[in-house]
Design a protein around this motif. Structure first.
Motif, short mmCIF file in Angstrom:
data_model
loop_
_atom_site.label_atom_id
_atom_site.label_comp_id
_atom_site.label_asym_id
_atom_site.label_seq_id
_atom_site.Cartn_x
_atom_site.Cartn_y
_atom_site.Cartn_z
N ASP B 65 -15.31 33.46 53.59
CA ASP B 65 -16.27 33.00 52.58
C ASP B 65 -15.96 31.57 52.15
O ASP B 65 -16.87 30.76 51.96
CB ASP B 65 -16.26 33.92 51.36
CG ASP B 65 -17.21 35.10 51.55
OD1 ASP B 65 -17.82 35.20 52.64
OD2 ASP B 65 -17.36 35.90 50.61
N ALA B 66 -14.68 31.26 51.99
CA ALA B 66 -14.30 29.91 51.58
C ALA B 66 -14.76 28.90 52.62
O ALA B 66 -15.27 27.83 52.29
CB ALA B 66 -12.78 29.83 51.40
N PHE B 67 -14.60 29.26 53.87
CA PHE B 67 -14.93 28.36 54.98
C PHE B 67 -16.44 28.19 55.13
O PHE B 67 -16.93 27.07 55.26
CB PHE B 67 -14.33 28.93 56.26
CG PHE B 67 -14.52 28.06 57.47
CD1 PHE B 67 -13.92 26.82 57.55
CD2 PHE B 67 -15.29 28.49 58.53
CE1 PHE B 67 -14.09 26.01 58.66
CE2 PHE B 67 -15.46 27.70 59.66
CZ PHE B 67 -14.86 26.45 59.72
N THR B 68 -17.19 29.30 55.08
CA THR B 68 -18.64 29.19 55.27
C THR B 68 -19.29 28.58 54.02
O THR B 68 -20.26 27.84 54.14
CB THR B 68 -19.27 30.56 55.58
OG1 THR B 68 -18.88 31.49 54.57
CG2 THR B 68 -18.81 31.08 56.93
N ASP B 69 -18.75 28.82 52.84
CA ASP B 69 -19.24 28.21 51.61
C ASP B 69 -19.20 26.70 51.66
O ASP B 69 -20.06 26.03 51.10
CB ASP B 69 -18.34 28.65 50.43
CG ASP B 69 -19.12 29.47 49.44
OD1 ASP B 69 -19.81 30.41 49.87
OD2 ASP B 69 -19.05 29.16 48.23
N ARG B 70 -18.16 26.20 52.30
CA ARG B 70 -17.97 24.75 52.34
C ARG B 70 -18.97 24.08 53.27
O ARG B 70 -19.05 22.87 53.36
CB ARG B 70 -16.55 24.45 52.81
CG ARG B 70 -15.82 23.51 51.89
CD ARG B 70 -14.45 23.25 52.43
NE ARG B 70 -14.45 23.28 53.89
CZ ARG B 70 -13.35 23.21 54.63
NH1 ARG B 70 -12.19 23.14 54.06
NH2 ARG B 70 -13.43 23.21 55.94
N GLY B 71 -19.68 24.95 54.04
CA GLY B 71 -20.74 24.42 54.89
C GLY B 71 -20.25 23.74 56.15
O GLY B 71 -20.99 23.01 56.80
N THR B 72 -18.99 23.98 56.49
CA THR B 72 -18.47 23.40 57.72
C THR B 72 -18.88 24.29 58.89
O THR B 72 -18.86 25.50 58.77
CB THR B 72 -16.92 23.35 57.68
OG1 THR B 72 -16.54 22.96 56.38
CG2 THR B 72 -16.39 22.40 58.71
N SER B 73 -19.23 23.71 59.98
CA SER B 73 -19.54 24.51 61.16
C SER B 73 -18.79 23.98 62.36
O SER B 73 -18.37 22.83 62.36
CB SER B 73 -21.03 24.50 61.45
OG SER B 73 -21.33 23.37 62.23
N PRO B 74 -18.59 24.81 63.37
CA PRO B 74 -17.80 24.37 64.51
C PRO B 74 -18.65 23.54 65.46
O PRO B 74 -19.85 23.44 65.30
CB PRO B 74 -17.40 25.67 65.18
CG PRO B 74 -18.53 26.59 64.87
CD PRO B 74 -19.11 26.15 63.56
N GLU B 75 -17.97 22.98 66.44
CA GLU B 75 -18.61 22.29 67.56
C GLU B 75 -19.36 21.03 67.09
O GLU B 75 -20.09 20.42 67.84
CB GLU B 75 -19.60 23.20 68.33
CG GLU B 75 -19.20 24.67 68.41
CD GLU B 75 -18.19 24.97 69.52
OE1 GLU B 75 -18.01 24.10 70.38
OE2 GLU B 75 -17.58 26.04 69.52
N GLY B 76 -19.19 20.64 65.83
CA GLY B 76 -19.80 19.41 65.36
C GLY B 76 -21.32 19.44 65.28
O GLY B 76 -21.95 18.42 65.01
N ALA B 77 -21.91 20.61 65.52
CA ALA B 77 -23.36 20.66 65.66
C ALA B 77 -24.08 20.37 64.35
O ALA B 77 -25.03 19.60 64.31
CB ALA B 77 -23.77 22.01 66.20
N GLU B 78 -23.61 20.98 63.26
CA GLU B 78 -24.33 20.82 62.00
C GLU B 78 -24.24 19.39 61.48
O GLU B 78 -25.12 18.95 60.76
CB GLU B 78 -23.83 21.80 60.94
CG GLU B 78 -24.61 23.09 61.04
CD GLU B 78 -24.36 23.99 59.84
OE1 GLU B 78 -24.76 25.15 59.92
OE2 GLU B 78 -23.76 23.54 58.86
N ARG B 79 -23.16 18.70 61.85
CA ARG B 79 -23.04 17.30 61.47
C ARG B 79 -24.24 16.51 61.92
O ARG B 79 -24.64 15.54 61.31
CB ARG B 79 -21.82 16.71 62.18
CG ARG B 79 -20.72 16.46 61.23
CD ARG B 79 -19.64 15.66 61.90
NE ARG B 79 -18.40 16.00 61.21
CZ ARG B 79 -17.26 15.45 61.47
NH1 ARG B 79 -17.15 14.57 62.41
NH2 ARG B 79 -16.20 15.79 60.80
#
Lengths: 203, 203
Positions: B65-79
């Motif tokens: 939850d802490a990780f997904t809350d922060r809005g970080t996503s893998p593979e750089g895609a959401e950036r």
């Protein structure tokens, strides 16, 4: 009397060591890695907990020895002997080895310890470095040698780094195996080999 | 009075929840995943251990939850926004996104929680399924859409499964990131894209 005691004690040590390694693999199957403990391994092996800690620092270290002792290797490479097959047909050879790797990754006797050790290695750099050096790198080097042979035979492009090519075929299979995103099948292994060899661009 | 108590209690809950998630990420950096405990998170957040167990079953669930809350996503895609860039140049677009993914994987703020959650997911199938569905699959689907667009534009071969193509580029990077076999660099990302697009065979 010391002459007589030494071999007895060494035989006893070897029996205990073997019992500990067997117990670790058995209990991994029964309890799963998160619930596996040094205490449980000691109880199953019929030794004191301190006997285990005299030889290994952690449950992961016991498991790594149990796994490497059994002579199992990842990627199915060792199954094919000391080198990858080289029939001259790179595509057929890679498919053969990667299909064997798929079977191995899907078999609990390989999957359970290799998965547990990989998981531990991700967050425990020292164990991770041992696991990669002892278990992962030897077959990756065999793949690289096979690809270098194909390069020498004029089949693989000159500007390809054999190590990058190895990871291009092994990376996707490891990804599906570890992350369980989609089924890990022979068809998938074939598709990875075909697209890695010929590329995904339209010609 | 109930009308007044409810929002107060809800604000208090949200403050506690936020403090717990922040504490989990902070302590992960300080202690490492193996030594992270629910007790330590509770102490740092200034709440009772039972408050955490009322909302989450384990330290891994808190961390997810802490990780997904922060809005970080893998593979750089959401950036890169809600979709991958599409300039019409597939090679340039993939290199851009994969170089950003490399930077992300090498940054402790992403590496530590993503690595810990991946490790836990390998041996904890329920947590693993949540991690893959929430964190890993969304960017993989964006990659597949970009490759399907390239296929529609006649750049990618008709007989390529876009999902296999995605794994052909993301699998090798994930392999190096997780297993730390060799340095994860922009040059490596470029080499993976080039060999996946054109294949390793000599033409």
């Amino acid at each position: 009397m010391a002459d007589k005691a030494a071999p007895d004690s060494s035989r006893r040590s070897e029996r205990s060591r073997r019992a500990i390694l067997d117990a670790a693999l058995e209990l991994l199957g029964e309890l799963g890695y998160p619930r596996l403990t040094v205490e449980a391994i000691a109880a199953r092996a019929g030794v004191g907990k301190q006997t285990i800690y005299r030889w290994w620092p952690s449950k992961a270290a016991v498991l790594l020895d149990a796994f490497t002792d059994r002579g199992t290797s990842p990627e199915g490479a060792e199954r094919a002997g000391a080198a990858l097959p080289d029939t001259g047909d790179l595509e057929a050879d890679l498919k053969l080895v990667l299909r064997a790797a798929v079977d191995q990754m899907n078999a609990p006797a390989y999957d359970l310890p290799a998965r547990a050790l990989t998981a531990e290695g991700l967050v425990n750099p020292e164990l991770g470095a041992h696991f990669v050096a002892q278990v992962l790198e030897p077959p990756l080097r065999l793949f690289a040698e096979r690809l270098r042979a194909a390069q020498d035979a004029g089949q693989v492009a000159r500007d390809i780094d054999p190590r990058v090519a190895v990871e291009l075929v092994c990376g996707p299979l490891t990804h599906r195996w570890l992350l369980r995103t989609l089924p890990l099948t022979h068809e998938y292994a074939d598709a990875v080999v075909e697209s890695a060899l010929r590329g995904i661009l339209k010609r």
